[in-house]
Design an enzyme around this catalytic site. Sequence first.
Site, PDB file in Angstrom:
ATOM      1  CG  HIS A 274     -81.331  10.002  -0.797  1.00 17.71           C
ATOM      2  ND1 HIS A 274     -81.366  11.022   0.131  1.00 17.71           N
ATOM      3  CD2 HIS A 274     -80.089  10.030  -1.318  1.00 17.71           C
ATOM      4  CE1 HIS A 274     -80.189  11.632   0.162  1.00 17.71           C
ATOM      5  NE2 HIS A 274     -79.404  11.064  -0.722  1.00 17.71           N
ATOM      6  CG  HIS A 384     -76.402   9.459   3.243  1.00 16.16           C
ATOM      7  ND1 HIS A 384     -76.440  10.811   3.410  1.00 16.16           N
ATOM      8  CD2 HIS A 384     -76.714   9.231   1.949  1.00 16.16           C
ATOM      9  CE1 HIS A 384     -76.745  11.382   2.261  1.00 16.16           C
ATOM     10  NE2 HIS A 384     -76.930  10.440   1.358  1.00 16.16           N
ATOM     11  CG  HIS A 463     -75.801   7.258  -4.121  1.00 11.86           C
ATOM     12  ND1 HIS A 463     -74.539   7.559  -3.647  1.00 11.86           N
ATOM     13  CD2 HIS A 463     -76.623   8.214  -3.610  1.00 11.86           C
ATOM     14  CE1 HIS A 463     -74.605   8.639  -2.886  1.00 11.86           C
ATOM     15  NE2 HIS A 463     -75.857   9.060  -2.848  1.00 11.86           N
TER      16      HIS A 463
END
Length: 608
Positions: A274, A384, A463
């Site tokens: 990520h 996450h 995100h």
Amino acid sequence: MKKIVPICAAVAAAAMMLSISTPAMAMGGPSGPHVTYPVQGNIGEVIVNPYKVAPLTAVIRDAGYDLSDVTVRIVPKTNGQEITYKVSRTELKTHAGIPVFGLYPDWQNTVEVSYTRTFQGKSEKFKDTYRFYVPSVYTVSTGMPNQVKPFEVKPVHVDPDFSDRLYLINSQLMSTMPVGSRFVWNNPSGGAVEWAFNSNIGIIDTKGEVRWWLLDQEIGDNENPWKSGYFMGFQQTKDGALTWGYGQNYCKYDLIGRKVYDRRLPSGYSDFSHSFDNAQNGHSFLRVGSADYRRADGRRVHTVRDVIVEIDQDGRVVDDFRLMEILDPYRDNVIKTLDQGAVCLNIDASKAGQTISAAELAEMDKSDNFGDVVGVGAGRNWAHVNSVDYDPTDDSIIISSRHQSAAIKIGRDKKVKWILGAPDGWKKGWAEKVLQPVDKDGKPIKCENGKCEGNFDWTWTQHTAYRIDEMSDANTLILSVFDNGDGRGLEQPALAEEKYTRGVIYKIDQKKMTVQQLWEVGKDLGHEYFSPVTGITKYMADKNSVVVFYSTAGLLGPSAGPNVKEEPAHPYLTEYRWGETKPAVELKINSVMGYQAFPISVEQAFTH
């Protein structure tokens, strides 16, 4: 009797015939009794893909001359996009010639190069034209029927003053590769090592043409646990090179494909994915897991996407942020509302709309079911974290935690400074850090059960949460966020087509602990642009614009609801002038599961 000719004599004769029959090929290139290199201009030979990893690049060798005042022009196709750039002395010396970037695949390219050539004190100016073929880009096959040629791009709209844009696209193949993902951590247990897809990484122009490609298999190897992993977290550094990470590694390569470094993560950390932030303090912040974490119950685990490690330029660990100790790893009200069809790691359209119950979470917490699974507590995917951004004004980091639906600022002392997210479910010690929404006049906005009055909304399973440095200071922070929108308002909607994704800009007063929503796009676009996972919202200072990449639009297809048109994933790459809601650029990319995309500066890469 048949005459016998010695083999060495035959080879020498063939070499002599070659040099006699093609004398022009030797001009400007190194030669010897047995070999000549063909050249076209007034310096050396053309070497395509000089570093084996970037096939749409080349180097025109300097042939021993000293070169200066170099300009490169890739002649465009009919109605194509031109790429022109100057080349610094540093780049000329680094590559022993002129670096060529932006070639067309499967095309007889024409490249114009102007330069000054100096030899033994004599300088001459030249302008040469080179023509050479560059082969098609290559990607592996998934062995599944839904795979198509990578990067089929349809320009929807491009304003003239954005027509020079080049965008890096970070995507993955639509299916998990059967050759990878065949191993798991088991001592300690858990982790995300099996998250090992092949990557499609390229740079496209605004005409939809691929102008750069990365051969990921020349760098990674999904059959090797130490070299496997999906390429993520791309960022262009000040010197124009690219940094990213994959699995147990993080690396830096320039745009011609030259490796600057490719390093294993420090021993205490595992499973990069990520986010890789090159910070203003000269260090890098990588989103990883702990390779060996001892829980309060004594069990040792690989943790999942909940550690930020700070690494210096020599690869030494400066600090880390263990989020399972900084935040509440048992806050579960967001996790219980997630669409189980689109919970990273697992994209499973057959589970679209389903949620996990409190009883199922509680049962899982009692078990040894650790790894990249939705759950609470260290060793499961409770946080996450998908982005990290450094704030130099107070030596802190800003993270985006998808499974907490929150952007969170954390200081060097490992204390939470503020939380941008719904206040529901935060216990004492964190609840006081939740920002208060206000309107444009500074008046408080009422929020309850995940919903707010007026035009304000929190971000949901978002995100990227990036500080816009050019507009922020020690007190006021302007933040860009990609609001995916799953679990919006802490619930799943009655109809899947009600879901939408936003690009959003917030203004945070860090003294008053308030937040104002300044700008949003995407809500009016509806489900067509809904991206259940991944994406990016990023400010671009060079054009005072905001890139919004709806990276997984259409991913869940018909299973997302009875009225949703069946169509493979079709990301939309958009760029908006600051403050505007009509895109200056809109490109549609067919049949790709995107991750992130952003503009690339050629000037930054070759003139530093």
